[in-house]
Scaffold this active site. Structure first.
Site, PDB file in Angstrom:
ATOM      1  N   SER A  65       1.927  43.312 -15.698  1.00 16.00           N
ATOM      2  CA  SER A  65       3.138  43.301 -16.073  1.00 16.00           C
ATOM      3  C   SER A  65       3.372  43.020 -17.641  1.00 16.00           C
ATOM      4  O   SER A  65       4.654  42.489 -17.871  1.00 16.00           O
ATOM      5  CB  SER A  65       4.181  44.057 -15.981  1.00 16.00           C
ATOM      6  OG  SER A  65       3.117  44.598 -14.301  1.00 16.00           O
ATOM      7  N   LEU A  66       2.403  42.604 -19.120  1.00 15.42           N
ATOM      8  CA  LEU A  66       2.979  41.857 -19.816  1.00 15.42           C
ATOM      9  C   LEU A  66       3.952  42.185 -20.716  1.00 15.42           C
ATOM     10  O   LEU A  66       3.901  43.730 -20.825  1.00 15.42           O
ATOM     11  CB  LEU A  66       1.544  41.410 -20.819  1.00 15.42           C
ATOM     12  CG  LEU A  66       0.543  41.343 -19.529  1.00 15.42           C
ATOM     13  CD1 LEU A  66      -1.438  40.893 -20.206  1.00 15.42           C
ATOM     14  CD2 LEU A  66       0.550  39.541 -18.788  1.00 15.42           C
ATOM     15  N   HIS A  95       4.879  37.774 -22.952  1.00 11.35           N
ATOM     16  CA  HIS A  95       4.311  37.242 -22.414  1.00 11.35           C
ATOM     17  C   HIS A  95       3.182  36.405 -24.647  1.00 11.35           C
ATOM     18  O   HIS A  95       2.602  35.764 -24.444  1.00 11.35           O
ATOM     19  CB  HIS A  95       2.804  37.953 -21.467  1.00 11.35           C
ATOM     20  CG  HIS A  95       3.925  37.707 -20.547  1.00 11.35           C
ATOM     21  ND1 HIS A  95       4.206  38.913 -19.484  1.00 11.35           N
ATOM     22  CD2 HIS A  95       4.017  37.304 -19.356  1.00 11.35           C
ATOM     23  CE1 HIS A  95       5.540  38.633 -18.959  1.00 11.35           C
ATOM     24  NE2 HIS A  95       4.279  36.992 -18.251  1.00 11.35           N
ATOM     25  N   GLN A 124       4.095  33.312  -3.495  1.00 10.29           N
ATOM     26  CA  GLN A 124       5.421  32.831  -3.539  1.00 10.29           C
ATOM     27  C   GLN A 124       6.045  33.762  -3.903  1.00 10.29           C
ATOM     28  O   GLN A 124       7.465  33.810  -3.872  1.00 10.29           O
ATOM     29  CB  GLN A 124       5.172  32.472  -5.441  1.00 10.29           C
ATOM     30  CG  GLN A 124       5.312  33.117  -6.021  1.00 10.29           C
ATOM     31  CD  GLN A 124       4.249  33.675  -7.736  1.00 10.29           C
ATOM     32  OE1 GLN A 124       3.715  32.645  -7.798  1.00 10.29           O
ATOM     33  NE2 GLN A 124       5.250  33.675  -8.632  1.00 10.29           N
ATOM     34  N   LYS A 164      13.437  31.476 -19.499  1.00  8.28           N
ATOM     35  CA  LYS A 164      13.827  32.407 -18.553  1.00  8.28           C
ATOM     36  C   LYS A 164      13.529  31.241 -17.579  1.00  8.28           C
ATOM     37  O   LYS A 164      14.427  31.615 -16.377  1.00  8.28           O
ATOM     38  CB  LYS A 164      13.409  33.238 -18.859  1.00  8.28           C
ATOM     39  CG  LYS A 164      14.087  34.209 -17.894  1.00  8.28           C
ATOM     40  CD  LYS A 164      13.628  35.823 -17.863  1.00  8.28           C
ATOM     41  CE  LYS A 164      11.943  36.035 -17.211  1.00  8.28           C
ATOM     42  NZ  LYS A 164      12.385  36.179 -15.760  1.00  8.28           N
ATOM     43  N   VAL A 216      12.188  35.681 -24.900  1.00 10.66           N
ATOM     44  CA  VAL A 216      12.458  36.276 -25.566  1.00 10.66           C
ATOM     45  C   VAL A 216      14.128  37.560 -24.851  1.00 10.66           C
ATOM     46  O   VAL A 216      13.220  37.827 -23.907  1.00 10.66           O
ATOM     47  CB  VAL A 216      11.306  37.194 -25.363  1.00 10.66           C
ATOM     48  CG1 VAL A 216      11.600  38.869 -27.042  1.00 10.66           C
ATOM     49  CG2 VAL A 216      10.579  36.109 -26.504  1.00 10.66           C
TER      50      VAL A 216
END
Length: 280
Positions: free
Chosen positions: A38-39, A43, A67, A154, A180
């Site tokens: 889901s770039l 990214h 995770q 982030k 970003v």
């Protein structure tokens, strides 16, 4: 035998570990960008930074089950493989690694445990999350042996833990790239696609309020706990969110000692059942 699936931009398929090693053995200045797909533009920044600093760039797309401490989160995590591959092709990425779960977890997990001082922020609320992250990246680095790996700011706590673990074990240097943001100041994230219009707008307003708080704390660190308390009350009341944590931490060691030290304001909250994290 350890099988791999690697798609090159020329659509050459490499199935064997030995073939992968041959493909990258002449590219020791290899940059690695691990992703879960889901770039987005965040990214893109990681990839462009890798391309600028390394001879070749390898991007992995792997939604790592270990995770996720919530099975529902894992199942609903956004998946856009066709779009992702098209996106990477436009960015002229050299290698795209698409492993299956069996190909990554072909052997028992390493015993990676966080110590008491590390069980803060996200680690406090997401049991096993960072152990899962460290395990999968340990496998990637062991296999790929990149010169550099690039991660987003982030996920600063994740970057902090990964950098310490990987650089102490391998010759790979871990670099962080600035967050970003959307036009409304919300940090770009694959999870943003799960937000409805109202939640997206409100999350942007929350981001602006948190940025303002960070600037106010810079001016008056002595009263930062009281300032955080009042903003938490305001956000919870006006935006119908559930705040997991809102804390200031030292950027060098993630301790709570921020007096005369560089610091970040860390936040995690649920809005319309979507968990968002950020730091300022």
């Amino acid at each position: 035998m350890f099988y791999l699936l690697i798609f090159l931009l020329q659509m050459k398929l490499i199935k064997l570990k030995t073939d992968l090693i041959k493909a990258i053995e002449l590219d020791r200045r290899l940059g690695f960008v691990p992703t879960m797909g889901s770039l987005h533009e965040g990214h893109k920044t990681l990839i462009k930074t890798s391309q600028k600093n390394c001879k070749k760039t390898l991007v992995s797309i792997f939604i790592n089950p270990t995770q996720f401490n919530n099975k529902k989160d894992y199942k609903t995590y956004p998946k856009n493989l066709k779009q992702d591959l098209s996106y990477l092709k436009k960015l002229k990425v050299d290698y795209v690694y698409l492993p299956t779960i069996k190909q990554i977890y072909w052997k028992k997990n390493n015993e990676i445990k966080l110590n008491k001082s590390q069980k803060i922020l996200c680690a406090k609320f997401r049991k096993g999350h960072f152990e899962g992250v460290l395990n999968v990246l340990d496998r990637f680095i062991e296999l790929i042996s990149p010169q550099k790996m690039f991660m987003g700011e982030k996920d600063f706590q994740q970057f902090f833990l990964v950098k310490n673990y990987i650089e102490n074990k391998y010759n790979t240097k871990v670099h962080v790239c600035k967050t970003v943001r959307e036009k409304n100041k919300l940090a770009l994230s694959s999870r943003n696609s799960l937000l409805n219009k109202k939640s997206f707008i409100n999350s942007g307003i929350i981001a602006k309020k948190l940025l303002s708080l960070k600037n106010e704390i810079k001016k008056n660190k002595k009263n930062y706990k009281k300032m955080i308390f009042y903003l938490k009350e305001e956000l919870s009341k006006n935006f119908d969110i559930k705040i997991e944590y809102l804390e200031c931490r030292n950027t060098h060691n993630l301790s709570t000692n921020i007096m005369n030290k560089p610091f970040k304001l860390f936040v995690a909250y649920y809005i319309n059942n979507v968990r968002l994290i950020d730091n300022f």
